[in-house]
Design a protein around this motif. Structure first.
Motif, mmCIF file in Angstrom:
data_model
loop_
_atom_site.group_PDB
_atom_site.id
_atom_site.type_symbol
_atom_site.label_atom_id
_atom_site.label_comp_id
_atom_site.label_asym_id
_atom_site.label_seq_id
_atom_site.Cartn_x
_atom_site.Cartn_y
_atom_site.Cartn_z
ATOM 1 N N VAL A 27 0.934 -1.240 -0.101
ATOM 2 C CA VAL A 27 0.066 -0.052 0.091
ATOM 3 C C VAL A 27 0.918 1.329 -0.045
ATOM 4 O O VAL A 27 1.948 1.202 0.654
ATOM 5 N N LYS A 28 0.343 2.299 -0.668
ATOM 6 C CA LYS A 28 0.921 3.310 -0.676
ATOM 7 C C LYS A 28 0.096 4.547 0.278
ATOM 8 O O LYS A 28 -1.079 4.311 -0.123
ATOM 9 N N THR A 29 0.445 4.976 1.496
ATOM 10 C CA THR A 29 -0.124 5.602 2.336
ATOM 11 C C THR A 29 -0.282 7.138 1.852
ATOM 12 O O THR A 29 0.237 7.624 0.893
ATOM 13 N N ALA A 30 -1.373 7.787 2.685
ATOM 14 C CA ALA A 30 -1.470 9.265 2.247
ATOM 15 C C ALA A 30 -0.278 10.000 2.632
ATOM 16 O O ALA A 30 -0.164 11.024 1.923
ATOM 17 N N GLU A 31 0.754 9.403 3.268
ATOM 18 C CA GLU A 31 1.973 10.172 3.737
ATOM 19 C C GLU A 31 2.926 9.720 2.458
ATOM 20 O O GLU A 31 4.193 10.048 2.600
ATOM 21 N N ASN A 32 2.826 8.966 1.563
ATOM 22 C CA ASN A 32 3.455 8.580 0.444
ATOM 23 C C ASN A 32 4.504 7.303 0.852
ATOM 24 O O ASN A 32 5.454 7.374 0.365
ATOM 25 N N ASN A 33 4.203 6.932 1.969
ATOM 26 C CA ASN A 33 5.015 5.603 2.463
ATOM 27 C C ASN A 33 4.561 4.522 1.627
ATOM 28 O O ASN A 33 3.279 4.199 1.409
ATOM 29 N N VAL A 34 5.506 3.563 1.339
ATOM 30 C CA VAL A 34 5.132 2.436 0.822
ATOM 31 C C VAL A 34 5.412 1.224 1.675
ATOM 32 O O VAL A 34 6.536 0.981 2.179
ATOM 33 N N CYS A 35 4.348 0.548 1.956
ATOM 34 C CA CYS A 35 4.721 -0.763 2.865
ATOM 35 C C CYS A 35 3.757 -1.921 2.682
ATOM 36 O O CYS A 35 2.924 -1.809 1.971
ATOM 37 N N LEU A 36 4.198 -2.980 3.308
ATOM 38 C CA LEU A 36 3.465 -4.236 3.289
ATOM 39 C C LEU A 36 2.276 -3.967 4.126
ATOM 40 O O LEU A 36 2.319 -3.722 5.289
ATOM 41 N N ASP A 37 1.022 -4.212 3.766
ATOM 42 C CA ASP A 37 -0.135 -4.149 4.445
ATOM 43 C C ASP A 37 -0.795 -5.568 4.791
ATOM 44 O O ASP A 37 -1.274 -6.055 3.801
ATOM 45 N N GLU A 38 -0.160 -6.236 5.982
ATOM 46 C CA GLU A 38 -0.740 -7.505 6.178
ATOM 47 C C GLU A 38 -2.132 -7.773 6.416
ATOM 48 O O GLU A 38 -2.679 -8.790 6.323
ATOM 49 N N THR A 39 -2.780 -6.593 7.033
ATOM 50 C CA THR A 39 -4.197 -6.639 7.348
ATOM 51 C C THR A 39 -4.997 -6.781 6.218
ATOM 52 O O THR A 39 -6.236 -6.924 6.069
ATOM 53 N N GLY A 40 -4.434 -5.813 5.038
ATOM 54 C CA GLY A 40 -5.220 -5.570 3.853
ATOM 55 C C GLY A 40 -6.346 -4.437 3.933
ATOM 56 O O GLY A 40 -7.106 -4.347 3.209
ATOM 57 N N LYS A 41 -6.047 -3.866 5.334
ATOM 58 C CA LYS A 41 -7.232 -2.769 5.261
ATOM 59 C C LYS A 41 -6.734 -1.454 5.609
ATOM 60 O O LYS A 41 -7.425 -0.402 5.827
ATOM 61 N N MET A 42 -5.265 -1.181 5.264
ATOM 62 C CA MET A 42 -4.887 -0.033 5.325
ATOM 63 C C MET A 42 -5.284 0.952 4.102
ATOM 64 O O MET A 42 -5.662 0.515 3.265
#
Ligand SMILES: [Zn+2]
Length: 91
Positions: A27-42
């Motif tokens: 996922v790419k967050t609103a802060e422009n961070n890219v990370c794995l989203d294990e919950t699938g809910k970010m």
């Protein structure tokens, strides 16, 4: 007998449809961070990759992940994603 529809997503690495639970969301967050989203809910723009380092590497090499997330992924984030993926894979 009608087969039950299993939720599936196309992997940005191997481009094959896989069951969602055998995949991990990036996922790419609103802060422009890219990370794995294990919950699938970010919240944020997401892409799906099979739970293996090979597909992650293919997604990075082909730039498919960057295209899906519409962002450039810096070297240190790539490094972090690889570490996170091998942790997921080891489980
Ligand atoms: Zn894959």
């Amino acid at each position: 007998m009608k087969a039950k529809k299993i939720p599936s997503r196309i992997c940005v690495g191997c481009r094959e449809p896989k069951e969602k639970r055998s995949m991990v969301r990036v996922v790419k967050t609103a802060e422009n961070n890219v990370c794995l989203d294990e919950t699938g809910k970010m919240n944020g723009r997401g892409a799906y990759i099979c739970k293996n380092t090979e597909c992650l590497l293919r997604a990075l090499q082909s730039k498919g992940l960057e295209r899906s997330l519409k962002t450039n992924i810096p070297e240190e984030v790539i490094h972090k994603l690889k570490e996170e993926m091998s942790a997921v894979e080891a489980r």
